[in-house]
Structure formats: C-alpha cells, structure tokens
Design a protein around this motif. Sequence first.
Motif, PDB file in Angstrom:
ATOM      1  N   ARG A  96      -1.341   4.430   1.516  1.00  0.00           N
ATOM      2  CA  ARG A  96      -0.183   4.878   0.748  1.00  0.00           C
ATOM      3  C   ARG A  96      -0.252   4.336  -0.678  1.00  0.00           C
ATOM      4  O   ARG A  96      -0.011   5.067  -1.645  1.00  0.00           O
ATOM      5  CB  ARG A  96       1.125   4.452   1.412  1.00  0.00           C
ATOM      6  CG  ARG A  96       2.349   4.773   0.558  1.00  0.00           C
ATOM      7  CD  ARG A  96       3.633   4.612   1.300  1.00  0.00           C
ATOM      8  NE  ARG A  96       3.856   5.670   2.249  1.00  0.00           N
ATOM      9  CZ  ARG A  96       4.293   6.894   1.930  1.00  0.00           C
ATOM     10  NH1 ARG A  96       4.515   7.210   0.680  1.00  0.00           N
ATOM     11  NH2 ARG A  96       4.487   7.798   2.859  1.00  0.00           N
ATOM     12  N   LYS A  97      -0.593   3.058  -0.822  1.00  0.00           N
ATOM     13  CA  LYS A  97      -0.685   2.472  -2.166  1.00  0.00           C
ATOM     14  C   LYS A  97      -1.744   3.191  -3.002  1.00  0.00           C
ATOM     15  O   LYS A  97      -1.528   3.479  -4.180  1.00  0.00           O
ATOM     16  CB  LYS A  97      -1.013   0.982  -2.073  1.00  0.00           C
ATOM     17  CG  LYS A  97       0.150   0.153  -1.595  1.00  0.00           C
ATOM     18  CD  LYS A  97      -0.231  -1.304  -1.482  1.00  0.00           C
ATOM     19  CE  LYS A  97       0.933  -2.098  -0.898  1.00  0.00           C
ATOM     20  NZ  LYS A  97       0.593  -3.495  -0.660  1.00  0.00           N
ATOM     21  N   VAL A  98      -2.890   3.488  -2.371  1.00  0.00           N
ATOM     22  CA  VAL A  98      -3.971   4.184  -3.074  1.00  0.00           C
ATOM     23  C   VAL A  98      -3.512   5.574  -3.504  1.00  0.00           C
ATOM     24  O   VAL A  98      -3.704   5.985  -4.649  1.00  0.00           O
ATOM     25  CB  VAL A  98      -5.236   4.267  -2.185  1.00  0.00           C
ATOM     26  CG1 VAL A  98      -6.281   5.189  -2.793  1.00  0.00           C
ATOM     27  CG2 VAL A  98      -5.815   2.877  -1.952  1.00  0.00           C
ATOM     28  N   MET A  99      -2.883   6.301  -2.599  1.00  0.00           N
ATOM     29  CA  MET A  99      -2.484   7.677  -2.887  1.00  0.00           C
ATOM     30  C   MET A  99      -1.268   7.756  -3.797  1.00  0.00           C
ATOM     31  O   MET A  99      -1.095   8.755  -4.506  1.00  0.00           O
ATOM     32  CB  MET A  99      -2.268   8.435  -1.591  1.00  0.00           C
ATOM     33  CG  MET A  99      -3.567   8.684  -0.852  1.00  0.00           C
ATOM     34  SD  MET A  99      -3.286   9.458   0.733  1.00  0.00           S
ATOM     35  CE  MET A  99      -4.530   8.632   1.716  1.00  0.00           C
ATOM     36  N   GLU A 100      -0.418   6.714  -3.799  1.00  0.00           N
ATOM     37  CA  GLU A 100       0.695   6.699  -4.750  1.00  0.00           C
ATOM     38  C   GLU A 100       0.171   6.593  -6.180  1.00  0.00           C
ATOM     39  O   GLU A 100       0.767   7.141  -7.102  1.00  0.00           O
ATOM     40  CB  GLU A 100       1.656   5.548  -4.445  1.00  0.00           C
ATOM     41  CG  GLU A 100       2.575   5.840  -3.274  1.00  0.00           C
ATOM     42  CD  GLU A 100       3.503   4.690  -2.919  1.00  0.00           C
ATOM     43  OE1 GLU A 100       3.364   3.588  -3.495  1.00  0.00           O
ATOM     44  OE2 GLU A 100       4.373   4.905  -2.057  1.00  0.00           O
ATOM     45  N   GLU A 101      -0.949   5.892  -6.375  1.00  0.00           N
ATOM     46  CA  GLU A 101      -1.548   5.791  -7.705  1.00  0.00           C
ATOM     47  C   GLU A 101      -2.217   7.086  -8.122  1.00  0.00           C
ATOM     48  O   GLU A 101      -2.215   7.446  -9.297  1.00  0.00           O
ATOM     49  CB  GLU A 101      -2.560   4.648  -7.749  1.00  0.00           C
ATOM     50  CG  GLU A 101      -1.906   3.283  -7.727  1.00  0.00           C
ATOM     51  CD  GLU A 101      -2.921   2.151  -7.851  1.00  0.00           C
ATOM     52  OE1 GLU A 101      -4.114   2.398  -8.136  1.00  0.00           O
ATOM     53  OE2 GLU A 101      -2.497   1.004  -7.669  1.00  0.00           O
ATOM     54  N   ASP A 102      -2.814   7.796  -7.160  1.00  0.00           N
ATOM     55  CA  ASP A 102      -3.494   9.057  -7.452  1.00  0.00           C
ATOM     56  C   ASP A 102      -3.535   9.886  -6.178  1.00  0.00           C
ATOM     57  O   ASP A 102      -4.273   9.564  -5.238  1.00  0.00           O
ATOM     58  CB  ASP A 102      -4.916   8.798  -7.956  1.00  0.00           C
ATOM     59  CG  ASP A 102      -5.613  10.065  -8.428  1.00  0.00           C
ATOM     60  OD1 ASP A 102      -5.136  11.185  -8.134  1.00  0.00           O
ATOM     61  OD2 ASP A 102      -6.654   9.937  -9.097  1.00  0.00           O
ATOM     62  N   ALA A 134     -13.977   2.396  -8.506  1.00  0.00           N
ATOM     63  CA  ALA A 134     -13.269   1.165  -8.849  1.00  0.00           C
ATOM     64  C   ALA A 134     -11.967   1.459  -9.576  1.00  0.00           C
ATOM     65  O   ALA A 134     -11.845   2.448 -10.295  1.00  0.00           O
ATOM     66  CB  ALA A 134     -14.159   0.291  -9.733  1.00  0.00           C
ATOM     67  N   GLY A 135     -11.011   0.578  -9.344  1.00  0.00           N
ATOM     68  CA  GLY A 135      -9.759   0.647 -10.077  1.00  0.00           C
ATOM     69  C   GLY A 135      -8.541   0.677  -9.192  1.00  0.00           C
ATOM     70  O   GLY A 135      -8.521   1.342  -8.157  1.00  0.00           O
ATOM     71  N   GLY A 136      -7.557  -0.084  -9.583  1.00  0.00           N
ATOM     72  CA  GLY A 136      -6.263  -0.077  -8.912  1.00  0.00           C
ATOM     73  C   GLY A 136      -6.351  -0.422  -7.441  1.00  0.00           C
ATOM     74  O   GLY A 136      -7.130  -1.277  -7.022  1.00  0.00           O
ATOM     75  N   ALA A 137      -5.537   0.265  -6.655  1.00  0.00           N
ATOM     76  CA  ALA A 137      -5.459  -0.003  -5.209  1.00  0.00           C
ATOM     77  C   ALA A 137      -6.759   0.339  -4.485  1.00  0.00           C
ATOM     78  O   ALA A 137      -7.009  -0.176  -3.393  1.00  0.00           O
ATOM     79  CB  ALA A 137      -4.283   0.761  -4.606  1.00  0.00           C
ATOM     80  N   ARG A 138      -7.599   1.186  -5.091  1.00  0.00           N
ATOM     81  CA  ARG A 138      -8.886   1.508  -4.446  1.00  0.00           C
ATOM     82  C   ARG A 138      -9.732   0.249  -4.297  1.00  0.00           C
ATOM     83  O   ARG A 138     -10.523   0.130  -3.353  1.00  0.00           O
ATOM     84  CB  ARG A 138      -9.631   2.579  -5.239  1.00  0.00           C
ATOM     85  CG  ARG A 138      -8.984   3.949  -5.152  1.00  0.00           C
ATOM     86  CD  ARG A 138      -9.836   5.000  -5.838  1.00  0.00           C
ATOM     87  NE  ARG A 138     -10.070   4.674  -7.226  1.00  0.00           N
ATOM     88  CZ  ARG A 138      -9.498   5.269  -8.260  1.00  0.00           C
ATOM     89  NH1 ARG A 138      -8.636   6.245  -8.051  1.00  0.00           N
ATOM     90  NH2 ARG A 138      -9.778   4.913  -9.487  1.00  0.00           N
ATOM     91  N   ASP A 139      -9.570  -0.709  -5.196  1.00  0.00           N
ATOM     92  CA  ASP A 139     -10.313  -1.968  -5.086  1.00  0.00           C
ATOM     93  C   ASP A 139      -9.954  -2.710  -3.800  1.00  0.00           C
ATOM     94  O   ASP A 139     -10.797  -3.374  -3.199  1.00  0.00           O
ATOM     95  CB  ASP A 139     -10.052  -2.861  -6.302  1.00  0.00           C
ATOM     96  CG  ASP A 139     -10.644  -2.298  -7.585  1.00  0.00           C
ATOM     97  OD1 ASP A 139     -11.511  -1.387  -7.517  1.00  0.00           O
ATOM     98  OD2 ASP A 139     -10.230  -2.763  -8.664  1.00  0.00           O
ATOM     99  N   THR A 140      -8.703  -2.591  -3.374  1.00  0.00           N
ATOM    100  CA  THR A 140      -8.262  -3.214  -2.124  1.00  0.00           C
ATOM    101  C   THR A 140      -9.026  -2.625  -0.943  1.00  0.00           C
ATOM    102  O   THR A 140      -9.426  -3.347  -0.029  1.00  0.00           O
ATOM    103  CB  THR A 140      -6.739  -3.019  -1.929  1.00  0.00           C
ATOM    104  OG1 THR A 140      -6.061  -3.558  -3.059  1.00  0.00           O
ATOM    105  CG2 THR A 140      -6.253  -3.684  -0.662  1.00  0.00           C
ATOM    106  N   VAL A 141      -9.212  -1.317  -0.960  1.00  0.00           N
ATOM    107  CA  VAL A 141      -9.957  -0.658   0.112  1.00  0.00           C
ATOM    108  C   VAL A 141     -11.410  -1.128   0.112  1.00  0.00           C
ATOM    109  O   VAL A 141     -11.968  -1.465   1.156  1.00  0.00           O
ATOM    110  CB  VAL A 141      -9.886   0.885  -0.008  1.00  0.00           C
ATOM    111  CG1 VAL A 141     -10.750   1.552   1.049  1.00  0.00           C
ATOM    112  CG2 VAL A 141      -8.445   1.354   0.086  1.00  0.00           C
ATOM    113  N   ASN A 142     -12.030  -1.163  -1.060  1.00  0.00           N
ATOM    114  CA  ASN A 142     -13.420  -1.606  -1.142  1.00  0.00           C
ATOM    115  C   ASN A 142     -13.583  -3.048  -0.658  1.00  0.00           C
ATOM    116  O   ASN A 142     -14.552  -3.373   0.029  1.00  0.00           O
ATOM    117  CB  ASN A 142     -13.948  -1.461  -2.574  1.00  0.00           C
ATOM    118  CG  ASN A 142     -14.182  -0.019  -2.943  1.00  0.00           C
ATOM    119  OD1 ASN A 142     -14.472   0.822  -2.103  1.00  0.00           O
ATOM    120  ND2 ASN A 142     -14.040   0.280  -4.222  1.00  0.00           N
ATOM    121  N   THR A 143     -12.633  -3.893  -0.994  1.00  0.00           N
ATOM    122  CA  THR A 143     -12.678  -5.281  -0.517  1.00  0.00           C
ATOM    123  C   THR A 143     -12.545  -5.328   0.991  1.00  0.00           C
ATOM    124  O   THR A 143     -13.298  -6.032   1.673  1.00  0.00           O
ATOM    125  CB  THR A 143     -11.567  -6.115  -1.193  1.00  0.00           C
ATOM    126  OG1 THR A 143     -11.802  -6.125  -2.602  1.00  0.00           O
ATOM    127  CG2 THR A 143     -11.545  -7.533  -0.668  1.00  0.00           C
TER     128      THR A 143
END
Length: 156
Positions: A96-102, A134-143
């Motif tokens: 949700r956080k990722v998709m709220e950003e984009d 890379a960028g924003g909440a997507r970094d959380t997913v990659n981590t």
Amino acid sequence: MTGSRILKSGIAALAFAACATAALAAGDDVVTLESDSAFGDVAQAAEDAIVNRGYAIDYHGFIGDMLKRTAADVGATKQLYNDAEFFTFCSAVVSRKVMEEDAADIAYCPYVVFVYEAAETPGKVTVGFRSLPAGGARDTVNTMLSEIIEEAAGGF
C-alpha cells in the motif's frame, strides 16, 4: 520506462549486490546469492523467511518440474535445472505504501523470490529476486527481499 528510471534501477541493483555480496544475473534488476547448501534446504529457508515475517505465500511454483515435464512437448533437449521453484507473496502494509506513492507500482506486486540449482552447476543453489527501481517506499521492498534471500542462502 524512462532512462532515469532504468539508471536508478541499475544503481539500486548494484547497491544491493554490493551490500549482500550478491551476483547480478539475467539483468541488472535481478539480485542473487549462492549457497552450497542442498536445494531443498535453501527452498525451505526461503519459504520460512517469507512466512516468518508474517507474509502469506500466494503461490509456490515448481517451474523446474514444469520444464522437465514439458521438455519433450517443445522439442527441448537441454536440461536447465536440477530443481527450480519460486514463491509469490505480497504485504498489504508495504505494498500500500509503495502504491500510494505511485499507483503504477502495482506492476511489482506480487513479489517473487526464486530458488534454483542449475544443471550446469550442481551443488550451487541460487536464490534471488527482481529488484524494484530505487526510491521511496520501493526501497523498503528491496530491503525486505534482500533480507529474505540472505536468510535463505545461509540462515539455517
């Protein structure tokens, strides 16, 4: 995808590769680690690493079995894998956080972690994922995905 996004994706994949001593394979957006452990142990560790974080696995695919089963049907003569599986899952909170950003980041869900033992390199098991730009909440997913494969490659 814009040139800027492609560049950012490549930089993110390289950063994760350096941090996790991962090898890049298939493309600059694929992050992998190798293990000398048995395939079954690494696959189980990947599944456990996902489930133990509270994520439900939506699908457990046995792609190695499918390729073996259909080889004759497609005229294939080369064995690609001794074994190969993948797990798909999603996180309601993180996604949700990722998709709220984009909103277009829906393209990255569900997340996939794969495990394989290539026929050409028996005894070497590869575990990995395709990283998000890379960028924003997507970094959380990659981590999160990086931590999962690190655990799977050596966490048992």
